[in-house]
Enzyme design. Structure first.
Site, PDB file in Angstrom:
ATOM      1  N   TYR A 191      21.240   1.296  15.331  1.00  0.00           N
ATOM      2  CA  TYR A 191      22.570   0.727  15.132  1.00  0.00           C
ATOM      3  C   TYR A 191      23.338   1.302  13.944  1.00  0.00           C
ATOM      4  CZ  TYR A 191      20.740  -2.613  18.463  1.00  0.00           C
ATOM      5  OH  TYR A 191      20.185  -3.187  19.581  1.00  0.00           O
TER       6      TYR A 191
ATOM      7  N   ASN B 211      32.132  -6.504  21.475  1.00  0.00           N
ATOM      8  CA  ASN B 211      30.764  -6.014  21.566  1.00  0.00           C
ATOM      9  C   ASN B 211      29.929  -7.248  21.899  1.00  0.00           C
ATOM     10  OD1 ASN B 211      28.152  -5.153  21.284  1.00  0.00           O
ATOM     11  ND2 ASN B 211      28.532  -3.965  19.421  1.00  0.00           N
TER      12      ASN B 211
ATOM     13  N   HIS C  82      24.210  -8.261  29.047  1.00  0.00           N
ATOM     14  CA  HIS C  82      23.311  -8.200  30.194  1.00  0.00           C
ATOM     15  C   HIS C  82      23.009  -9.570  30.797  1.00  0.00           C
ATOM     16  CE1 HIS C  82      22.915  -4.565  27.904  1.00  0.00           C
ATOM     17  NE2 HIS C  82      22.368  -5.249  26.928  1.00  0.00           N
TER      18      HIS C  82
ATOM     19  N   ASP D 270      33.535 -14.646  32.678  1.00  0.00           N
ATOM     20  CA  ASP D 270      34.495 -15.565  33.284  1.00  0.00           C
ATOM     21  C   ASP D 270      35.581 -15.979  32.290  1.00  0.00           C
ATOM     22  OD1 ASP D 270      33.126 -15.392  35.670  1.00  0.00           O
ATOM     23  OD2 ASP D 270      32.225 -17.400  35.525  1.00  0.00           O
TER      24      ASP D 270
ATOM     25  N   HIS E  74      29.868  -0.747  22.365  1.00  0.00           N
ATOM     26  CA  HIS E  74      28.453  -0.830  21.988  1.00  0.00           C
ATOM     27  C   HIS E  74      28.154   0.264  20.981  1.00  0.00           C
ATOM     28  CE1 HIS E  74      27.539  -3.772  25.043  1.00  0.00           C
ATOM     29  NE2 HIS E  74      28.263  -3.054  25.873  1.00  0.00           N
ATOM     30  N   LEU E  75      27.435  -0.079  19.941  1.00  0.00           N
ATOM     31  CA  LEU E  75      27.062   0.899  18.923  1.00  0.00           C
ATOM     32  C   LEU E  75      26.098   1.941  19.475  1.00  0.00           C
ATOM     33  CD1 LEU E  75      26.603  -1.771  16.172  1.00  0.00           C
ATOM     34  CD2 LEU E  75      28.281   0.075  16.054  1.00  0.00           C
ATOM     35  N   SER E  76      25.111   1.487  20.214  1.00  0.00           N
ATOM     36  CA  SER E  76      24.107   2.398  20.775  1.00  0.00           C
ATOM     37  C   SER E  76      24.503   2.780  22.200  1.00  0.00           C
ATOM     38  CB  SER E  76      22.726   1.738  20.770  1.00  0.00           C
ATOM     39  OG  SER E  76      22.687   0.663  21.691  1.00  0.00           O
TER      40      SER E  76
ATOM     41  N   ARG F 257      18.955  -3.004  29.749  1.00  0.00           N
ATOM     42  CA  ARG F 257      20.222  -2.860  29.022  1.00  0.00           C
ATOM     43  C   ARG F 257      21.258  -2.040  29.799  1.00  0.00           C
ATOM     44  NH1 ARG F 257      19.302  -4.784  23.799  1.00  0.00           N
ATOM     45  NH2 ARG F 257      17.150  -4.558  23.091  1.00  0.00           N
TER      46      ARG F 257
END
EC number: 4.2.1.10
Length: 147
Positions: free
Chosen positions: A23, A75, A81, A88, A101-103, A112
């Site tokens: 991260y 994020n 997931h 919604d 997303h950082l990764s 993931r």
């Protein structure tokens, strides 16, 4: 002047110390400060919230509509997931959003690889570390200028 909301999901409060190889070493406070400065320099207002609780993120999304938020950067972290409820909520308020997303989630564990958000997001940025937030902000500002 537009208002943008940045939402950070679970465990992102630990950025800078949590698995820095995955991260990065940048803290959440540093990310938020950078985004605030960039939004302000562009003549816009930026709000942010980090929560480990799904319901708090949902409540914040609901409030965003009545507050006139124009764009959301989110994020969802591990909620990516699992959370149909967050998806919604985003659909219910009809505020455009970019998933960040950082990764690179596609280079990680198979669980993931699926996102409940990607197919309804304006766009998705992943794998670029803290820079992904900056790029998402730039993209959001371009989207707002074009609308």
């Amino acid at each position: 002047m537009a208002t943008l909301l940045v939402l950070h999901g679970p465990n992102l409060n630990l950025l800078g110390t949590r698995e820095p190889g995955v991260y990065g070493a940048v803290t959440l406070a540093q990310i938020n400060q950078d985004l605030e400065q960039r939004a302000r320099a562009a003549g816009h207002h930026l709000l942010h919230l980090q929560s480990n609780a799904e319901y708090e993120l949902i409540e914040r999304i609901h409030a965003a509509r009545s507050e006139g938020v124009d764009f959301i950067l989110i994020n969802p972290a591990a909620f990516t997931h699992t959370s149909v409820a967050l998806r919604d909520a985003l659909l219910a308020v009809s505020i455009p959003f970019i998933e960040v997303h950082l990764s690179n989630v596609h280079k990680r564990e198979p669980f993931r690889h699926h996102s409940y958000f990607s197919d309804v997001a304006v766009g998705v940025i992943c794998g670029l570390g803290a820079s992904g937030y900056r790029l998402a902000l730039e993209a959001a500002l371009e989207q707002l200028a074009a609308s």
